[in-house]
Motif scaffolding. Sequence first.
Motif, PDB file in Angstrom:
ATOM      1  N   LEU A  92       0.857  -1.304   0.032  1.00 16.13           N
ATOM      2  CA  LEU A  92      -0.117  -0.062   0.087  1.00 16.13           C
ATOM      3  C   LEU A  92       0.948   1.308   0.091  1.00 16.13           C
ATOM      4  O   LEU A  92       1.979   1.208   0.675  1.00 16.13           O
ATOM      5  N   PHE A  93       0.171   2.545  -0.587  1.00 22.22           N
ATOM      6  CA  PHE A  93       0.631   3.693  -0.157  1.00 22.22           C
ATOM      7  C   PHE A  93      -0.204   4.461   0.686  1.00 22.22           C
ATOM      8  O   PHE A  93      -1.547   4.445   0.407  1.00 22.22           O
ATOM      9  N   LEU A  94       0.198   5.195   1.542  1.00 18.06           N
ATOM     10  CA  LEU A  94      -0.728   5.941   2.260  1.00 18.06           C
ATOM     11  C   LEU A  94       0.034   7.359   2.270  1.00 18.06           C
ATOM     12  O   LEU A  94       1.342   7.364   2.589  1.00 18.06           O
ATOM     13  N   ASN A  95      -0.792   8.416   1.998  1.00 17.88           N
ATOM     14  CA  ASN A  95       0.029   9.765   2.320  1.00 17.88           C
ATOM     15  C   ASN A  95      -0.312  10.134   3.489  1.00 17.88           C
ATOM     16  O   ASN A  95       0.152   9.400   4.259  1.00 17.88           O
ATOM     17  N   ASP A  96      -0.412  11.447   3.988  1.00 16.79           N
ATOM     18  CA  ASP A  96      -0.476  11.855   5.288  1.00 16.79           C
ATOM     19  C   ASP A  96      -1.593  12.639   5.552  1.00 16.79           C
ATOM     20  O   ASP A  96      -2.618  12.857   4.779  1.00 16.79           O
ATOM     21  N   GLY A  97      -1.705  12.825   7.061  1.00 16.30           N
ATOM     22  CA  GLY A  97      -2.905  13.488   7.236  1.00 16.30           C
ATOM     23  C   GLY A  97      -3.936  12.858   8.262  1.00 16.30           C
ATOM     24  O   GLY A  97      -3.511  11.685   8.628  1.00 16.30           O
ATOM     25  N   SER A  98      -4.673  13.475   8.873  1.00 22.43           N
ATOM     26  CA  SER A  98      -5.558  13.068  10.100  1.00 22.43           C
ATOM     27  C   SER A  98      -6.597  11.737   9.582  1.00 22.43           C
ATOM     28  O   SER A  98      -6.750  10.817  10.284  1.00 22.43           O
ATOM     29  N   THR A  99      -6.989  11.816   8.396  1.00 20.61           N
ATOM     30  CA  THR A  99      -7.795  10.661   8.097  1.00 20.61           C
ATOM     31  C   THR A  99      -7.048   9.633   7.597  1.00 20.61           C
ATOM     32  O   THR A  99      -7.460   8.546   7.973  1.00 20.61           O
ATOM     33  N   VAL A 100      -5.846   9.715   7.048  1.00 25.29           N
ATOM     34  CA  VAL A 100      -4.906   8.940   7.048  1.00 25.29           C
ATOM     35  C   VAL A 100      -4.379   8.127   8.351  1.00 25.29           C
ATOM     36  O   VAL A 100      -4.177   6.678   8.614  1.00 25.29           O
ATOM     37  N   MET A 101      -4.098   8.725   9.425  1.00 25.22           N
ATOM     38  CA  MET A 101      -3.957   8.305  10.667  1.00 25.22           C
ATOM     39  C   MET A 101      -5.094   7.527  11.235  1.00 25.22           C
ATOM     40  O   MET A 101      -4.930   6.409  11.690  1.00 25.22           O
ATOM     41  N   ALA A 102      -6.205   7.687  10.922  1.00 22.70           N
ATOM     42  CA  ALA A 102      -7.299   6.995  11.267  1.00 22.70           C
ATOM     43  C   ALA A 102      -7.278   5.616  10.571  1.00 22.70           C
ATOM     44  O   ALA A 102      -7.602   4.407  11.253  1.00 22.70           O
ATOM     45  N   ILE A 103      -7.029   5.434   9.193  1.00 16.92           N
ATOM     46  CA  ILE A 103      -6.912   4.264   8.410  1.00 16.92           C
ATOM     47  C   ILE A 103      -5.706   3.676   9.096  1.00 16.92           C
ATOM     48  O   ILE A 103      -5.856   2.246   9.169  1.00 16.92           O
ATOM     49  N   ALA A 104      -4.624   4.300   9.277  1.00 21.52           N
ATOM     50  CA  ALA A 104      -3.386   3.539   9.908  1.00 21.52           C
ATOM     51  C   ALA A 104      -3.774   2.608  11.286  1.00 21.52           C
ATOM     52  O   ALA A 104      -3.311   1.635  11.562  1.00 21.52           O
ATOM     53  N   LYS A 105      -4.525   3.447  11.865  1.00 16.55           N
ATOM     54  CA  LYS A 105      -4.932   2.900  13.470  1.00 16.55           C
ATOM     55  C   LYS A 105      -5.872   1.647  13.248  1.00 16.55           C
ATOM     56  O   LYS A 105      -5.814   0.664  14.029  1.00 16.55           O
ATOM     57  N   ALA A 106      -6.723   1.856  11.997  1.00 18.96           N
ATOM     58  CA  ALA A 106      -7.547   0.438  11.803  1.00 18.96           C
ATOM     59  C   ALA A 106      -6.580  -0.666  11.279  1.00 18.96           C
ATOM     60  O   ALA A 106      -7.002  -1.858  11.616  1.00 18.96           O
ATOM     61  N   ILE A 107      -5.761  -0.421  10.420  1.00 18.08           N
ATOM     62  CA  ILE A 107      -4.879  -1.436  10.184  1.00 18.08           C
ATOM     63  C   ILE A 107      -4.144  -2.211  11.170  1.00 18.08           C
ATOM     64  O   ILE A 107      -4.091  -3.282  11.205  1.00 18.08           O
ATOM     65  N   VAL A 108      -3.550  -1.253  11.922  1.00 19.07           N
ATOM     66  CA  VAL A 108      -3.062  -1.860  13.171  1.00 19.07           C
ATOM     67  C   VAL A 108      -3.920  -2.845  14.317  1.00 19.07           C
ATOM     68  O   VAL A 108      -3.539  -3.865  14.495  1.00 19.07           O
ATOM     69  N   GLU A 109      -5.059  -2.357  14.336  1.00 17.07           N
ATOM     70  CA  GLU A 109      -6.155  -2.714  15.171  1.00 17.07           C
ATOM     71  C   GLU A 109      -6.449  -4.243  14.710  1.00 17.07           C
ATOM     72  O   GLU A 109      -6.827  -5.115  15.332  1.00 17.07           O
ATOM     73  N   ALA A 110      -6.624  -4.097  13.304  1.00 20.88           N
ATOM     74  CA  ALA A 110      -6.998  -5.420  12.626  1.00 20.88           C
ATOM     75  C   ALA A 110      -5.938  -6.531  12.417  1.00 20.88           C
ATOM     76  O   ALA A 110      -6.169  -7.394  12.378  1.00 20.88           O
ATOM     77  N   GLY A 111      -4.705  -6.185  12.658  1.00 19.92           N
ATOM     78  CA  GLY A 111      -3.560  -7.001  12.572  1.00 19.92           C
ATOM     79  C   GLY A 111      -3.374  -7.419  11.072  1.00 19.92           C
ATOM     80  O   GLY A 111      -2.898  -8.723  11.131  1.00 19.92           O
ATOM     81  N   ILE A 112      -3.640  -6.974  10.105  1.00 16.25           N
ATOM     82  CA  ILE A 112      -3.378  -7.209   8.841  1.00 16.25           C
ATOM     83  C   ILE A 112      -2.037  -7.284   8.149  1.00 16.25           C
ATOM     84  O   ILE A 112      -1.291  -6.184   8.341  1.00 16.25           O
ATOM     85  N   GLU A 113      -1.528  -8.287   7.690  1.00 19.85           N
ATOM     86  CA  GLU A 113       0.028  -8.470   7.314  1.00 19.85           C
ATOM     87  C   GLU A 113       0.085  -7.415   5.963  1.00 19.85           C
ATOM     88  O   GLU A 113      -0.499  -7.926   5.084  1.00 19.85           O
ATOM     89  N   VAL A 114       0.804  -6.333   5.918  1.00 21.16           N
ATOM     90  CA  VAL A 114       0.507  -5.439   4.725  1.00 21.16           C
ATOM     91  C   VAL A 114       2.167  -4.715   4.585  1.00 21.16           C
ATOM     92  O   VAL A 114       2.648  -4.736   5.951  1.00 21.16           O
ATOM     93  N   PHE A 115       2.469  -4.391   3.570  1.00 23.10           N
ATOM     94  CA  PHE A 115       3.575  -3.565   3.610  1.00 23.10           C
ATOM     95  C   PHE A 115       3.193  -2.014   3.132  1.00 23.10           C
ATOM     96  O   PHE A 115       2.129  -2.051   2.251  1.00 23.10           O
ATOM     97  N   VAL A 116       3.358  -1.090   4.044  1.00 23.87           N
ATOM     98  CA  VAL A 116       2.754   0.265   3.587  1.00 23.87           C
ATOM     99  C   VAL A 116       3.731   1.216   3.655  1.00 23.87           C
ATOM    100  O   VAL A 116       5.009   1.261   4.471  1.00 23.87           O
TER     101      VAL A 116
END
Length: 254
Positions: A92-116
């Motif tokens: 994945l690519f993620l840029n920056d910002g508070s919406t992106v931070m919410a997405i990052a938190k969801a990824i961490v909480e879900a425990g998905i194996e992913v390269f970001v």
Amino acid sequence: MRRAEIRRILRTQRSATVEELCSLLKASPATIRRDLAALEENAEIERSHGGAVVPLLRSAEQNFAQRESRDAAEKQAIAAAILPLIEAGSTLFLNDGSTVMAIAKAIVEAGIEVFVATPAVNVAAKLAESDAVTACLLGGFVRQSSLATSGPFAEAMAAQINADLAIISPDALHPERGITFINAEDAALARRMAAQSRDVTVAATSAKLLSVARVGSIPLTAVSRLVLGCHIQDVPQAIAECGAEILAVRSLPE
């Protein structure tokens, strides 16, 4: 989720009592005290008489915390809608910002194996909390205003990565002007991320719809999907007819 919300509240208003947190989070005093004890053990907060405070934040961190608090429910709903789009083992690519931070938190909480890969220092740090995530910080000059890197070094790194999905949160979204940014370097990096990805998803809160920022980045014809923080009936017709798949998160069950 509750402890993350406690951190957000404290970063926004600097302090809170147990009673305030109980009221805001609909939790018992015993539960809130356990949460505060755990956060203090991780050195994320400091306990005070009857509540908690956060250590004095740098201005950039304080500004980001304030941005996180704006339209927070929309951002969390956007993150929940995007999570099923992320396949285990993908890049994945993620840029920056508070919406992106919410997405990052969801990824961490879900425990998905992913390269970001991301230019956001704070987003990379959040992703690094998960053993399942490989977080790649795109190098470049760090801007204090955004806590993100930018410039030719960041673009050169992004150009070497072949991503399955780019998730981009812009400063503005317009049916004719596409997605736009206040900063030219943010616009250029988002353009590069989209070019390096098989699929492009744009995440935008309702406040960004039908607005135009200073610098153009990506036309909506190059976007696969729009994840918008509004009800489906509130999506402007010109955006609904742009050709991209529309996910209006406020139409999801609460």
